[in-house]
Design a protein around this motif. Structure first.
Motif, PDB file in Angstrom:
ATOM      1  N   UNK A   5     -35.436  74.864   5.564  1.00  0.00           N
ATOM      2  CA  UNK A   5     -36.695  74.455   6.180  1.00  0.00           C
ATOM      3  C   UNK A   5     -37.877  75.258   5.656  1.00  0.00           C
TER       4      UNK A   5
ATOM      5  N   UNK B 146     -38.753  73.947   2.338  1.00  0.00           N
ATOM      6  CA  UNK B 146     -39.490  72.688   2.449  1.00  0.00           C
ATOM      7  C   UNK B 146     -40.969  72.968   2.702  1.00  0.00           C
TER       8      UNK B 146
ATOM      9  N   UNK C 144     -42.599  74.157  -0.512  1.00  0.00           N
ATOM     10  CA  UNK C 144     -42.838  73.003  -1.393  1.00  0.00           C
ATOM     11  C   UNK C 144     -44.063  72.232  -0.931  1.00  0.00           C
TER      12      UNK C 144
ATOM     13  N   UNK D  41     -46.879  65.657   6.056  1.00  0.00           N
ATOM     14  CA  UNK D  41     -45.853  66.622   6.474  1.00  0.00           C
ATOM     15  C   UNK D  41     -46.457  68.000   6.730  1.00  0.00           C
TER      16      UNK D  41
ATOM     17  N   UNK E 104     -33.827  57.543  -3.070  1.00  0.00           N
ATOM     18  CA  UNK E 104     -34.926  58.020  -3.907  1.00  0.00           C
ATOM     19  C   UNK E 104     -36.143  58.410  -3.049  1.00  0.00           C
TER      20      UNK E 104
ATOM     21  N   UNK F 190     -39.737  62.350  -0.481  1.00  0.00           N
ATOM     22  CA  UNK F 190     -40.295  62.945   0.739  1.00  0.00           C
ATOM     23  C   UNK F 190     -39.861  64.403   0.882  1.00  0.00           C
ATOM     24  N   UNK F 191     -38.598  64.678   0.545  1.00  0.00           N
ATOM     25  CA  UNK F 191     -38.119  66.056   0.666  1.00  0.00           C
ATOM     26  C   UNK F 191     -38.822  66.950  -0.352  1.00  0.00           C
TER      27      UNK F 191
ATOM     28  N   UNK G 171     -40.961  67.329   3.209  1.00  0.00           N
ATOM     29  CA  UNK G 171     -40.370  66.827   4.443  1.00  0.00           C
ATOM     30  C   UNK G 171     -39.159  67.678   4.793  1.00  0.00           C
ATOM     31  N   UNK G 172     -39.103  68.101   6.059  1.00  0.00           N
ATOM     32  CA  UNK G 172     -37.950  68.887   6.500  1.00  0.00           C
ATOM     33  C   UNK G 172     -36.847  67.936   6.958  1.00  0.00           C
ATOM     34  N   UNK G 173     -35.650  68.510   7.136  1.00  0.00           N
ATOM     35  CA  UNK G 173     -34.516  67.713   7.615  1.00  0.00           C
ATOM     36  C   UNK G 173     -34.871  66.939   8.869  1.00  0.00           C
TER      37      UNK G 173
ATOM     38  N   UNK H 214     -37.010  63.786   8.301  1.00  0.00           N
ATOM     39  CA  UNK H 214     -36.251  62.630   7.794  1.00  0.00           C
ATOM     40  C   UNK H 214     -35.386  62.049   8.899  1.00  0.00           C
TER      41      UNK H 214
ATOM     42  N   UNK I   2     -37.566  60.139  11.259  1.00  0.00           N
ATOM     43  CA  UNK I   2     -38.084  58.893  10.692  1.00  0.00           C
ATOM     44  C   UNK I   2     -37.061  57.763  10.815  1.00  0.00           C
TER      45      UNK I   2
ATOM     46  N   UNK J  90     -29.303  64.864   5.680  1.00  0.00           N
ATOM     47  CA  UNK J  90     -28.432  65.868   5.067  1.00  0.00           C
ATOM     48  C   UNK J  90     -28.369  65.743   3.539  1.00  0.00           C
ATOM     49  N   UNK J  91     -29.114  64.789   2.991  1.00  0.00           N
ATOM     50  CA  UNK J  91     -29.097  64.620   1.530  1.00  0.00           C
ATOM     51  C   UNK J  91     -29.689  65.848   0.856  1.00  0.00           C
TER      52      UNK J  91
ATOM     53  N   UNK K 248     -32.090  67.334  -1.875  1.00  0.00           N
ATOM     54  CA  UNK K 248     -33.277  66.762  -2.534  1.00  0.00           C
ATOM     55  C   UNK K 248     -33.086  66.534  -4.034  1.00  0.00           C
ATOM     56  N   UNK K 249     -32.374  67.432  -4.724  1.00  0.00           N
ATOM     57  CA  UNK K 249     -32.216  67.279  -6.176  1.00  0.00           C
ATOM     58  C   UNK K 249     -31.373  66.044  -6.492  1.00  0.00           C
TER      59      UNK K 249
END
Lengths: 233, 406
Positions: A81, A84, A87, A116, B312, B317-318, B322-324, B327, B330, B396-397, B399-400
């Motif tokens: 977090x 994130x 970033x 965000x 994608x 977004x990540x 965007x934090x876990x 997402x 959302x 839980x995806x 980002x890379x």
């Protein structure tokens, strides 16, 4: 040169991936300092570890060992977090394939990072318009991403990277999907932003032409910095 | 990121796929609509039955002979002709919770007027019968106490009988023949409608019970039942107890021995009839809930597809911060918005559907607020329940990997 304007400090970074039974060493001990206002090109053949290095600098990934200091903060110890948030506030990404949201206007794409953050909706629009103007897209705010050219798409991506006023922009093969002329225009945008806004730009590429605009270059091979070019370190 | 922004983002994502969003919500629309419409049928049937019984009088009590028992062998209820006029008089005199009584002697007979004839129920009643049964006189009047005492050959026609013999016209003063005996029509009853379908309250002729005893049944000493009204609906139980006590004394029943009569009240009968509709409601609602469940699975299915399709987008977004949690919210909100919109439209469908059912079929329907709230909450929790797994999967995806996904 003094360390006052050091933006990024990389100290003996390693990254080991576990692929099945075997360990793959992507980075083998990289140490380097990047200064505020630099244009740096990270070069090297595929498999040299440049993507891994970019992911770590971009706070998308964490090193297996070593230290990474961004603006004096040791981000290599941060959790998901916190990364994130870094970033969101400090880094802007520009990708080879643009990575814009489909069926969405250029304005909405540019606004995305601000959604965000805790910036108000009114400011969000204002900042996004300003960023679009900086990349020369004023008047194209309401165009959807499938209605604009590749060069314009990349400009939107740069505007999106710029919008939250980051410390650095990370561009991964930004001209890879563009023709030479458009590619040159995009590179001009980077140079312009660097000169006028003082934004630090890190280019990851294997294209000598692209790397030409960089004041500094590092060449990676097998997870190590093979040679430096134009660096005073 | 604030919740309002997340909701906005979810709406945008859904409106980009309008057709798919609608089809996904359709499962919930039909589910919620079906639950509301089905429950409204069950509730409607219940209210219908209750109101029909209520129209007969809620403070109504029936006294009927008990089962005859001869050397240990029991006959059915009412086989024992043991009620007398004296019993009825004793009830009226000694029970203070009782307001009116009317001894009954009932039979069926063929009735004739000129060239028309009709077979109907003959109610031999006392003069207070209209007060006990909520009967209203449309034309003329009911017979009086003295007409009962002197066993006059007068009658009051139900609306259905009047329709069949006199084509609904004014018949007061005419002479009809019941079992070939002439009776003078002195009144016409106001129509009451069918009670639950098994007998028509309008298809009757009322005559003084004394006349019925002497002229139509031929037994002057017995009455078939006693209709009683309690002073108020609340004192019905009290009246029942008093009647039992009086009749046990009248019939000289030893303490501990069984009653040779039955006392029942209308609300007991109404309740047991309404009880049977409860099973209907549960059954209909249960079947409809299954479609709601299927709708929920449909939402989960689409959300899972949607997550895969938008890996994608999730990566983008990540990468921009965007934090876990962002997402997760959302995608969860997308599922909830889908099911809530489905819920709203489903309420419209259910209410409209039950209105159509009551308009085009003889069934009464009643949409209760409770069933709307229940169906809506059920839809919302379906959204949360079936939306959570896909949303969690999305959040839980890595980002890379997500950015690289083709």
């Amino acid at each position: 040169m003094d360390n006052n304007n050091t933006l990024i400090q990389l100290e003996d970074l390693t990254k080991i991936y576990q692929v099945g039974e075997t360990e793959v060493k992507a980075l083998n001990g990289v140490s380097y300092n990047i200064h505020q206002g630099d244009i740096l090109a990270i070069m090297g053949p595929s498999g040299s570890g440049k993507s891994t290095l970019m992911n770590i600098i971009g706070c998308l990934d964490k090193p297996t060992s070593g230290r990474y200091l961004l603006d004096g903060k040791e981000v290599s110890t941060y959790n998901k977090n916190q990364l994130a948030e870094i970033r969101n506030k400090k880094i802007g990404f520009v990708f080879q394939n643009f990575n814009l949201l489909a069926r969405t206007t250029t304005l909405e794409n540019t606004e995305l990072p601000l959604l965000y953050s805790d910036i108000s909706s009114k400011k969000t629009k204002e900042y996004a318009m300003k960023a679009l103007e900086l990349v020369g897209l004023q008047g194209r705010e309401m165009h959807k991403t499938n209605q604009i050219s590749g060069g314009e798409k990349q400009r939107v991506a740069i505007a999106r990277a710029l919008v939250n006023n980051p410390s650095l922009i990370l561009a991964d093969e930004p001209t890879g999907n563009l023709d030479t002329k458009t590619g040159d225009e995009i590179m001009d945008v980077f140079v312009d932003l660097n000169k006028k806004q003082g934004i630090t730009v890190i280019l990851v590429t294997h294209d000598q032409e692209v790397a030409r605009i960089a004041q500094k270059k590092i060449f990676l091979r097998d997870g190590l910095i093979e040679r430096l070019n134009g660096d005073r370190q | 990121m604030t919740l309002v922004r997340t909701i906005k983002i979810s709406f945008k994502a859904l409106s980009r796929n309008k057709m798919r969003s609608f089809l996904t919500a359709l499962g919930i629309i039909i589910g919620v609509g079906a639950v509301i419409a089905m429950i409204s049928i069950g509730e409607g049937a219940k209210v219908d039955i209750q109101s029909r019984f209520a129209s007969m009088g809620t403070n109504l009590l029936f006294v009927r002979p008990g089962s005859q028992s001869f050397r240990g062998r029991h006959g059915g209820g009412g086989t024992y002709q043991n009620l007398k006029e004296a019993d009825a008089e004793a009830i009226l005199e000694r029970c203070d919770a009782v307001k009116y009584i009317s001894p009954s002697v009932n039979t069926r007979a063929q009735v004739i007027y000129q060239n028309k004839n009709w077979n109907t129920s003959i109610y031999g009643t006392g003069d207070k019968y209209p007060l006990i049964r909520n009967w209203t006189i449309d034309e003329g009047e009911y017979f009086t106490e003295s007409q009962v005492k002197t066993a006059q050959k007068v009658c009051v026609l139900g609306a259905e009988v009047n329709k069949n013999l006199f084509e609904g016209g004014y018949s007061v003063g005419q002479i009809i023949r019941i079992k070939k005996i002439p009776f003078r029509v002195i009144g016409i009853l106001k129509t009451k409608g069918e009670a639950g379908g098994w007998f028509n309250q309008d298809d009757v002729i009322a005559v003084p019970y004394t006349t019925a005893q002497r002229r139509l049944v031929g037994r002057t000493d017995r009455i078939s039942s006693i209709d009683v009204s309690a002073v108020t609906a609340e004192r019905t139980q009290e009246a029942m107890d008093q009647i039992k006590e009086v009749l046990r004394i009248q019939h000289k029943i030893a303490p501990g021995a069984e009653d040779d009569f039955n006392v029942r009240n209308m609300s007991d009968i109404a309740e047991s009839a309404a009880e049977s509709t409860k099973i209907l409601t549960i059954l209909l609602g249960g079947i409809a809930s299954i479609s709601l469940l299927v709708g929920g699975i449909g939402i989960m299915n689409i959300m899972l597809v949607s997550v895969t399709e938008r890996i994608r987008e999730i990566g983008i977004r990540m990468s921009i911060g965007a934090k876990e949690r962002d997402i997760l919210l959302q995608f969860l909100i997308e599922a909830i918005v889908l099911s809530l919109m489905g819920g709203f439209l489903g309420i419209g469908l259910g209410v409209g559907g039950s209105a159509l059912i009551s308009h085009f079929s003889p069934m009464t329907t009643l949409v209760s607020i409770g069933s709307i709230v229940l169906a809506f909450l059920f839809a919302a929790s379906v959204g949360v329940f079936f939306g959570f797994y896909p949303a969690r999967k999305a959040s839980k995806l890595d980002p890379i990997d997500a950015l690289r996904y083709e």
